[in-house]
Design a protein around this motif. Structure first.
Motif, PDB file in Angstrom:
ATOM      1  N   LYS A 100      13.990  26.217  78.631  1.00 36.87           N
ATOM      2  CA  LYS A 100      14.992  26.579  78.734  1.00 36.87           C
ATOM      3  C   LYS A 100      16.350  26.463  78.124  1.00 36.87           C
ATOM      4  O   LYS A 100      17.505  26.845  78.556  1.00 36.87           O
ATOM      5  N   GLN A 101      16.272  25.425  77.218  1.00 35.88           N
ATOM      6  CA  GLN A 101      17.453  25.130  76.284  1.00 35.88           C
ATOM      7  C   GLN A 101      18.280  26.064  75.706  1.00 35.88           C
ATOM      8  O   GLN A 101      19.205  26.124  75.686  1.00 35.88           O
ATOM      9  N   TYR A 102      17.402  27.129  75.558  1.00 38.99           N
ATOM     10  CA  TYR A 102      18.136  28.456  74.653  1.00 38.99           C
ATOM     11  C   TYR A 102      19.069  29.134  75.844  1.00 38.99           C
ATOM     12  O   TYR A 102      20.101  29.586  75.264  1.00 38.99           O
ATOM     13  N   LEU A 103      18.972  29.085  77.011  1.00 35.31           N
ATOM     14  CA  LEU A 103      20.073  29.507  77.816  1.00 35.31           C
ATOM     15  C   LEU A 103      21.334  28.846  78.012  1.00 35.31           C
ATOM     16  O   LEU A 103      22.376  29.474  77.759  1.00 35.31           O
ATOM     17  N   LEU A 104      21.172  27.567  77.278  1.00 33.27           N
ATOM     18  CA  LEU A 104      22.437  26.636  77.401  1.00 33.27           C
ATOM     19  C   LEU A 104      22.960  26.885  76.017  1.00 33.27           C
ATOM     20  O   LEU A 104      24.239  27.099  76.070  1.00 33.27           O
ATOM     21  N   ASP A 105      22.009  27.021  75.068  1.00 29.46           N
ATOM     22  CA  ASP A 105      22.637  27.266  73.664  1.00 29.46           C
ATOM     23  C   ASP A 105      23.080  28.705  73.411  1.00 29.46           C
ATOM     24  O   ASP A 105      24.420  28.844  72.813  1.00 29.46           O
ATOM     25  N   ILE A 114      23.476  35.241  81.274  1.00 28.89           N
ATOM     26  CA  ILE A 114      23.979  34.686  82.769  1.00 28.89           C
ATOM     27  C   ILE A 114      24.467  33.276  82.371  1.00 28.89           C
ATOM     28  O   ILE A 114      23.777  32.400  81.729  1.00 28.89           O
ATOM     29  N   PRO A 115      25.713  32.954  82.470  1.00 29.22           N
ATOM     30  CA  PRO A 115      26.204  31.721  82.070  1.00 29.22           C
ATOM     31  C   PRO A 115      25.618  30.588  82.942  1.00 29.22           C
ATOM     32  O   PRO A 115      24.954  30.661  84.042  1.00 29.22           O
ATOM     33  N   THR A 116      25.098  29.517  81.997  1.00 27.14           N
ATOM     34  CA  THR A 116      24.209  28.479  82.300  1.00 27.14           C
ATOM     35  C   THR A 116      24.794  27.032  81.920  1.00 27.14           C
ATOM     36  O   THR A 116      25.414  26.798  81.083  1.00 27.14           O
ATOM     37  N   VAL A 117      24.718  26.133  82.699  1.00 28.10           N
ATOM     38  CA  VAL A 117      24.978  24.654  82.568  1.00 28.10           C
ATOM     39  C   VAL A 117      24.088  23.830  83.072  1.00 28.10           C
ATOM     40  O   VAL A 117      23.098  24.095  83.998  1.00 28.10           O
ATOM     41  N   ASP A 118      24.050  22.477  82.625  1.00 24.07           N
ATOM     42  CA  ASP A 118      23.129  21.534  82.875  1.00 24.07           C
ATOM     43  C   ASP A 118      23.656  20.013  83.562  1.00 24.07           C
ATOM     44  O   ASP A 118      23.102  19.223  83.730  1.00 24.07           O
ATOM     45  N   ARG A 119      24.835  20.334  83.524  1.00 26.43           N
ATOM     46  CA  ARG A 119      25.737  18.864  83.672  1.00 26.43           C
ATOM     47  C   ARG A 119      26.835  19.312  84.787  1.00 26.43           C
ATOM     48  O   ARG A 119      27.613  20.377  84.931  1.00 26.43           O
ATOM     49  N   PRO A 120      26.972  18.196  85.600  1.00 25.87           N
ATOM     50  CA  PRO A 120      28.015  18.578  86.941  1.00 25.87           C
ATOM     51  C   PRO A 120      29.538  18.479  86.195  1.00 25.87           C
ATOM     52  O   PRO A 120      30.339  19.379  86.972  1.00 25.87           O
ATOM     53  N   GLU A 121      29.836  17.909  85.231  1.00 30.14           N
ATOM     54  CA  GLU A 121      31.055  18.152  84.660  1.00 30.14           C
ATOM     55  C   GLU A 121      31.383  19.477  83.825  1.00 30.14           C
ATOM     56  O   GLU A 121      32.353  19.854  83.487  1.00 30.14           O
ATOM     57  N   HIS A 122      30.338  20.266  83.669  1.00 31.12           N
ATOM     58  CA  HIS A 122      30.485  21.686  83.236  1.00 31.12           C
ATOM     59  C   HIS A 122      30.422  22.720  84.363  1.00 31.12           C
ATOM     60  O   HIS A 122      30.786  23.893  83.799  1.00 31.12           O
ATOM     61  N   LEU A 123      30.462  22.232  85.694  1.00 28.28           N
ATOM     62  CA  LEU A 123      30.397  23.564  86.645  1.00 28.28           C
ATOM     63  C   LEU A 123      31.596  24.343  86.499  1.00 28.28           C
ATOM     64  O   LEU A 123      31.606  25.578  87.088  1.00 28.28           O
ATOM     65  N   ASP A 124      32.702  23.826  86.240  1.00 23.55           N
ATOM     66  CA  ASP A 124      33.905  24.445  86.019  1.00 23.55           C
ATOM     67  C   ASP A 124      33.824  25.694  85.149  1.00 23.55           C
ATOM     68  O   ASP A 124      34.582  26.485  84.908  1.00 23.55           O
ATOM     69  N   ARG A 125      32.913  25.731  84.169  1.00 20.28           N
ATOM     70  CA  ARG A 125      32.583  26.610  83.202  1.00 20.28           C
ATOM     71  C   ARG A 125      31.986  28.005  83.771  1.00 20.28           C
ATOM     72  O   ARG A 125      31.728  29.014  83.116  1.00 20.28           O
TER      73      ARG A 125
END
Length: 275
Positions: A100-105, A114-125
């Motif tokens: 699923k890396q492509y969703l982040l890329d 659909i906006p996607t993140v995998d780090r807590p520090e990026h939740l504000d995105r």
């Protein structure tokens, strides 16, 4: 003497209990049609690595989620790449085939996903939402998916999960391609019944949306399904780019569409074997 017909090893799990779909029916029907042009044998995904040497190409179809046979799949990929075995779809796909890396890329690139993140520090995105979808990076078929409120996101074990806002979409729609050629589209009018599909007539804008992701994936040959949702504002957002073993829902399209699809796959396979 007539030329020998190409030999295909067709990988499928006929017993996989897919929700709302019958993998076995689709693959039984499709292989019956492909046998008109190829010598063909079916095998379970756990047997593919051991059997593939005797065939001109391996066709991976409704083989079920890889996580159910991850060891066998990894062995198959390693051996196929080492031996130069032709695999259809080719193993360099950038969509679900690679996780699923492509969703982040695609999110980072600003594409309509659909906006996607995998780090807590990026939740504000992420845009604000009542609940958020949390799914494993290696997940498939909604396995491991859960919905949580924002307050619980800080409790997650980050590293192997993705977080997305839960979209109150109007409906989901899928676009089916063979190589870079559009074949048909289906949609689920009721968001609560994902696999109750009906034919969908895409607009030029819809097709441009879907082609953008097919072009991004850079697969010269193969079957791809672009899954999207119609957002409340009216635009489409990518849900999934399925390039490993997309279920085709061929029972939901008219017979002439099925015939054209089989003709397209047959031509694609012949071209793939010649390449």
């Amino acid at each position: 003497m007539p030329a020998a017909r190409p030999r295909l090893l067709y990988v499928t799990d006929l017993s996989y209990p897919a929700r709302g779909r019958r993998y076995c029916d689709e693959d039984i029907d499709l292989t019956a049609r492909l046998r008109e042009a190829f010598d063909l044998a079916l095998c379970h995904p756990r047997d593919a690595a051991a059997l593939m040497d005797g065939f001109d190409a391996v066709v991976v179809r409704n083989s079920g989620p890889v996580l159910h046979h991850q060891d066998a799949h990894d062995d198959f990929r390693t051996r196929a790449q080492a031996l130069g075995t032709r695999v259809y779809n080719p193993l360099h796909g950038r969509g679900d085939m690679a996780g699923k890396q492509y969703l982040l890329d695609l999110t980072a690139a600003g594409l309509p996903v659909i906006p996607t993140v995998d780090r807590p520090e990026h939740l504000d995105r992420l845009p604000a939402a009542e609940t958020y979808a949390v799914k494993p990076k290696a997940g498939a078929d909604s396995i491991g998916l859960e919905f949580v409120p924002y307050e619980r996101l800080a409790e997650l074990s980050y590293g192997e999960v993705l977080v997305q806002p839960r979209i109150d979409f109007r409906y989901e729609v899928s676009f089916y391609f063979v190589d870079d050629r559009f074949q048909y589209a289906l949609y689920a009018p009721d968001p609560e019944r994902r696999w109750v599909l009906e034919p969908y007539e895409p607009t030029d804008a819809d097709l441009a949306f879907a082609r953008r992701f097919v072009d991004w994936n850079t697969l010269d040959h193969g079957i791809q399904r672009v899954d999207a949702c119609r957002a409340p504002e009216g635009g489409l957002l990518l849900v999934e780019l399925e390039d490993l073993n997309p279920y085709l829902s061929l029972d939901r399209v008219p017979e002439p569409v099925r015939e054209r699809f089989v003709e397209a796959v047959t031509a694609s396979l012949h071209d793939f074997l010649r390449a």
